[in-house]
Design an enzyme around this catalytic site. Sequence first.
Site, mmCIF file in Angstrom:
data_model
loop_
_atom_site.group_PDB
_atom_site.id
_atom_site.type_symbol
_atom_site.label_atom_id
_atom_site.label_comp_id
_atom_site.label_asym_id
_atom_site.label_seq_id
_atom_site.Cartn_x
_atom_site.Cartn_y
_atom_site.Cartn_z
ATOM 1 N N HIS A 1 -2.847 -2.440 7.889
ATOM 2 C CA HIS A 1 -1.615 -1.692 7.653
ATOM 3 C C HIS A 1 -1.378 -0.665 8.765
ATOM 4 C CE1 HIS A 1 0.571 1.608 5.344
ATOM 5 N NE2 HIS A 1 1.391 0.580 5.252
ATOM 6 N N HIS B 1 6.976 3.580 12.031
ATOM 7 C CA HIS B 1 7.257 3.420 10.602
ATOM 8 C C HIS B 1 8.549 4.105 10.179
ATOM 9 C CE1 HIS B 1 7.184 4.620 6.342
ATOM 10 N NE2 HIS B 1 6.740 3.389 6.176
HETATM 11 CA CA CA Z 1 5.263 -1.518 6.784
#
Ligand code: CA
Length: 332
Positions: free
Chosen positions: A31, A73
């Site tokens: 991630h 992000h």
């Molecule tokens: Ca993501």
Amino acid sequence: MRASGLGVAGALLAMLLGATLARAEPLVIAHRGASGYLPEHTTEAQALAVGLGADFVELDLVLSRDGVPVVLHDLTLDATTDVAEHFPGRARADGRYYAIDFDRAELATLGVGERVDPKTGEAVFPGRFPLTSGGFGLPTLARTIDLVQGLEASTGRSIGLYVEIKRPGFHRDEGQDISRVVLEALAAAGYGGQGDGRLYLQGFDWAETRRIRDELGYKGPLVQLIGGNDWADAAGSDYEALLGDEGLLELAGVVDGIGVPIGLVLDRAGESPGLAERVTARGLAVHAYTLRADRLPGWAADMAELVASLEAVGVDGFFTDQPDLTRAALGR
Ligand code: CA
């Protein structure tokens, strides 16, 4: 009678296929790279993720003003870069610095560090990589592809990209078609063919997910992310409806799986409300986010218990900040 018989056979086949998919080797998806150990989305975090054995490197993409996909992000730069030091006066009226207001060459000058709360300057995950003034940089998609394909060559391993297209509606309002730009960049680099297993596309915006299939013609693995209906990323998607019986049928006609918060497949007591089972019975993959050794659900003693419990209900992909610990929990 014959139609009914075929219906039963079809249902059995669907169940068998579903069971087969659910039993395939689970995916370890790093991630934002190995973000438990290095600042998220940096080249260093991506390289470490590969070194720790992740099957996929997950990345979020936004566009620069000149239309270059960069790995970030947030739509804004405040929480992970030193943008305010380099470009004072370039914030919008809300006080935030938006990546799309900067050219790629300007973004290349920024230092990237561990994520902070922009209001307080405090680390979001205390105990992770120390806060620094930014010894890291902001990679483009092209830089990430160079890194991953280079490591594929030097290690002989297949390393996938698990790409999230951030906020297509926001980009459209800014005059840019992020999905088209990203798909073209990926195709030019050899990704996006049907079933080569090296690319997953993901997104929260259900209307955009359908557009990616129908209008943009993407044929590879596609995952609909599930969040809160009130999230900006949801862009009008109704996740409760999508997870109903009719919604799952509709999903199965478009995507290969869903990405869901851990709390939707195992509740606060660690019990299953049945969602993962219903989804896998449709032949869809279930990828859970986000496994964090330093932020476990209350019912899980450690990564091993978390992974075993998720696997037991049919979760077959793990978005994890610590890919090494998730791999170890899977006995790999
Ligand atoms: Ca993501």
